[in-house]
Write an enzyme that holds these catalytic residues in place. Structure first.
Site, PDB file in Angstrom:
ATOM      1  N   ALA A  80      25.646 -13.526 -51.876  1.00 48.74           N
ATOM      2  CA  ALA A  80      25.325 -13.481 -50.446  1.00 48.74           C
ATOM      3  C   ALA A  80      26.630 -13.489 -49.653  1.00 48.74           C
ATOM      4  O   ALA A  80      26.842 -14.308 -48.765  1.00 48.74           O
ATOM      5  CB  ALA A  80      24.412 -14.639 -50.046  1.00 48.74           C
ATOM      6  N   LEU A  81      27.498 -12.556 -50.011  1.00 43.94           N
ATOM      7  CA  LEU A  81      28.874 -12.564 -49.509  1.00 43.94           C
ATOM      8  C   LEU A  81      28.936 -12.271 -48.005  1.00 43.94           C
ATOM      9  O   LEU A  81      28.105 -11.562 -47.457  1.00 43.94           O
ATOM     10  CB  LEU A  81      29.709 -11.530 -50.262  1.00 43.94           C
ATOM     11  CG  LEU A  81      29.785 -11.704 -51.782  1.00 43.94           C
ATOM     12  CD1 LEU A  81      30.706 -10.648 -52.384  1.00 43.94           C
ATOM     13  CD2 LEU A  81      30.247 -13.097 -52.175  1.00 43.94           C
ATOM     14  N   HIS A  82      29.948 -12.861 -47.370  1.00 41.70           N
ATOM     15  CA  HIS A  82      30.173 -12.688 -45.945  1.00 41.70           C
ATOM     16  C   HIS A  82      31.678 -12.638 -45.682  1.00 41.70           C
ATOM     17  O   HIS A  82      32.484 -12.652 -46.625  1.00 41.70           O
ATOM     18  CB  HIS A  82      29.508 -13.810 -45.142  1.00 41.70           C
ATOM     19  CG  HIS A  82      29.839 -15.192 -45.638  1.00 41.70           C
ATOM     20  ND1 HIS A  82      31.104 -15.746 -45.549  1.00 41.70           N
ATOM     21  CD2 HIS A  82      29.069 -16.142 -46.235  1.00 41.70           C
ATOM     22  CE1 HIS A  82      31.091 -16.964 -46.049  1.00 41.70           C
ATOM     23  NE2 HIS A  82      29.880 -17.235 -46.485  1.00 41.70           N
ATOM     24  N   HIS A  94      34.012 -15.094 -47.508  1.00 40.46           N
ATOM     25  CA  HIS A  94      34.372 -14.739 -48.883  1.00 40.46           C
ATOM     26  C   HIS A  94      35.441 -13.649 -48.898  1.00 40.46           C
ATOM     27  O   HIS A  94      36.381 -13.696 -49.690  1.00 40.46           O
ATOM     28  CB  HIS A  94      33.140 -14.234 -49.648  1.00 40.46           C
ATOM     29  CG  HIS A  94      32.072 -15.255 -49.868  1.00 40.46           C
ATOM     30  ND1 HIS A  94      30.841 -15.169 -49.265  1.00 40.46           N
ATOM     31  CD2 HIS A  94      32.059 -16.381 -50.617  1.00 40.46           C
ATOM     32  CE1 HIS A  94      30.103 -16.189 -49.647  1.00 40.46           C
ATOM     33  NE2 HIS A  94      30.808 -16.943 -50.466  1.00 40.46           N
ATOM     34  N   GLY A 146      37.318 -22.014 -50.113  1.00 43.77           N
ATOM     35  CA  GLY A 146      37.346 -22.252 -48.681  1.00 43.77           C
ATOM     36  C   GLY A 146      37.310 -23.737 -48.359  1.00 43.77           C
ATOM     37  O   GLY A 146      36.680 -24.529 -49.066  1.00 43.77           O
ATOM     38  N   GLU A 147      37.971 -24.107 -47.271  1.00 41.08           N
ATOM     39  CA  GLU A 147      38.020 -25.514 -46.877  1.00 41.08           C
ATOM     40  C   GLU A 147      36.732 -25.995 -46.221  1.00 41.08           C
ATOM     41  O   GLU A 147      36.609 -27.188 -45.930  1.00 41.08           O
ATOM     42  CB  GLU A 147      39.205 -25.754 -45.939  1.00 41.08           C
ATOM     43  CG  GLU A 147      40.543 -25.683 -46.657  1.00 41.08           C
ATOM     44  CD  GLU A 147      41.718 -26.029 -45.761  1.00 41.08           C
ATOM     45  OE1 GLU A 147      41.525 -26.104 -44.525  1.00 41.08           O
ATOM     46  OE2 GLU A 147      42.822 -26.235 -46.294  1.00 41.08           O
ATOM     47  N   ASP A 203      34.000 -26.337 -47.738  1.00 39.36           N
ATOM     48  CA  ASP A 203      33.594 -27.287 -48.773  1.00 39.36           C
ATOM     49  C   ASP A 203      34.832 -28.080 -49.203  1.00 39.36           C
ATOM     50  O   ASP A 203      35.277 -27.976 -50.352  1.00 39.36           O
ATOM     51  CB  ASP A 203      32.982 -26.543 -49.959  1.00 39.36           C
ATOM     52  CG  ASP A 203      31.730 -25.773 -49.563  1.00 39.36           C
ATOM     53  OD1 ASP A 203      30.694 -26.420 -49.363  1.00 39.36           O
ATOM     54  OD2 ASP A 203      31.798 -24.544 -49.433  1.00 39.36           O
ATOM     55  N   SER A 244      28.602 -19.390 -43.775  1.00 37.59           N
ATOM     56  CA  SER A 244      27.949 -19.835 -44.994  1.00 37.59           C
ATOM     57  C   SER A 244      26.885 -18.821 -45.355  1.00 37.59           C
ATOM     58  O   SER A 244      26.290 -18.189 -44.469  1.00 37.59           O
ATOM     59  CB  SER A 244      27.308 -21.208 -44.784  1.00 37.59           C
ATOM     60  OG  SER A 244      26.439 -21.532 -45.848  1.00 37.59           O
ATOM     61  N   ARG A 275      24.066 -19.536 -46.312  1.00 35.77           N
ATOM     62  CA  ARG A 275      22.803 -20.077 -45.771  1.00 35.77           C
ATOM     63  C   ARG A 275      22.577 -19.674 -44.311  1.00 35.77           C
ATOM     64  O   ARG A 275      21.451 -19.751 -43.822  1.00 35.77           O
ATOM     65  CB  ARG A 275      22.788 -21.599 -45.898  1.00 35.77           C
ATOM     66  CG  ARG A 275      22.641 -22.087 -47.337  1.00 35.77           C
ATOM     67  CD  ARG A 275      22.625 -23.605 -47.405  1.00 35.77           C
ATOM     68  NE  ARG A 275      22.317 -24.084 -48.746  1.00 35.77           N
ATOM     69  CZ  ARG A 275      23.203 -24.254 -49.704  1.00 35.77           C
ATOM     70  NH1 ARG A 275      24.479 -23.987 -49.456  1.00 35.77           N
ATOM     71  NH2 ARG A 275      22.856 -24.684 -50.903  1.00 35.77           N
TER      72      ARG A 275
END
Length: 282
Positions: free
Chosen positions: A32-34, A37, A148-149, A151, A186, A188
């Site tokens: 589910a790349l954005h 990413h 990524g920061e 997370d 994200s 989500r």
């Protein structure tokens, strides 16, 4: 772009690169790349000869079965995006390819990092993260890996795992990539309604205010202020907010000189969970 679904073929391909002294940058994802990413991939391309991306929705890091079922799956679009940024290799294995017959996590000791924040609300999550990241590192053996920061706790845990297991990979943290309204990107976010996405911008605006308040106000006062602000938000429900030591991730009540702090937050928009964080200057 070369695409592999099994470990043996991937390793054969990577052996050719390594024989030719090519450096390998790795970006692990759940698809589910954005744009977030893609920014990691761009960072990897700057410092490595070859960039490999993995797409694997890891079942052992989900504590909520419904969240796993609803996690967006967009492999065709993901492949288009990866080709658009000239990714060299995609590794997209099945669950059986990674876990064989037994879908279970290893048990890890991250020196207490796993018990803070997300660890308190998502039982077993970081054992699942450690299991898949360690497995992918051992399969790919990258020179550098990019996270990524957003997370940030996961980033610190992966660094701890690499150190404790003596893995020969450098873990790089990259800045949070945001939507135009400030909401941290994200996978989500694709499930958010227009109204929820607009409401979600409040999270980053609030973190920015906390960054300003941190210079002059006590932490207890900041906590009280934030809780009251979220009570005014009908579309958002605060799960937790904490100001923590960046190194230990432990919640702090008082500021000390020569320590680095970060504010962490988790919020629900309906049943969709959003997290974010921001660095604080003491």
């Amino acid at each position: 772009m070369k695409i592999f679904s099994n470990k043996k073929d991937l390793k054969d391909c990577l052996l050719d690169y390594k024989t030719n002294k090519k450096t390998i940058g790795f970006v692990p994802t759940m698809g589910a790349l954005h744009e977030g990413h893609l920014s990691l991939i761009e960072n990897a391309k700057l410092k490595n000869d070859i960039v490999i991306v993995s797409i694997f929705i890891n079942p052992t890091q989900f504590d909520n079965v419904d969240d796993l079922k609803q996690y967006p799956k967009t492999i065709e679009n993901d492949i288009k995006l990866l080709r658009s940024v000239s990714c060299d290799v995609l590794f997209s294995p099945s669950v059986k390819e990674i876990y064989s017959e037994k879908i279970a996590s290893e048990k890890f000791n991250f020196d207490g990092l796993e018990h803070q924040m997300e660890g308190q609300f998502r039982k077993g999550h970081f054992d699942g993260v450690g299991t898949i990241v360690k497995s992918l590192f051992e399969i790919i053996e990258p020179n550098k890996a990019y996270f990524g920061e957003k997370d940030f706790q996961q980033l610190q845990i992966v660094k701890k795992m690499v150190a404790k297991h003596h893995l020969n990979v450098t873990v790089k943290g990259c800045p949070i990539y945001r939507e135009e309204n400030g909401l941290a990107m994200s996978s989500r976010n694709a499930r958010l309604s227009k109204e929820q996405k607009e409401a979600g911008s409040f999270i980053y605006r609030t973190l920015n205010k906390i960054q300003q308040k941190f210079d002059t106000e006590e932490i207890t006062k900041i906590n009280e202020w934030l809780e009251n602000e979220f009570k005014k938000q009908p579309l958002l429900t605060l799960e937790y907010f904490t100001i923590a030591d960046e190194k230990t991730l432990k919640t702090v009540k008082n500021k000390e000189a020569n320590k680095t702090y970060r504010a962490f937050i988790a919020v629900f928009a309906g049943d969709i969970r959003l997290i974010d964080n921001i660095g604080l200057k003491n």
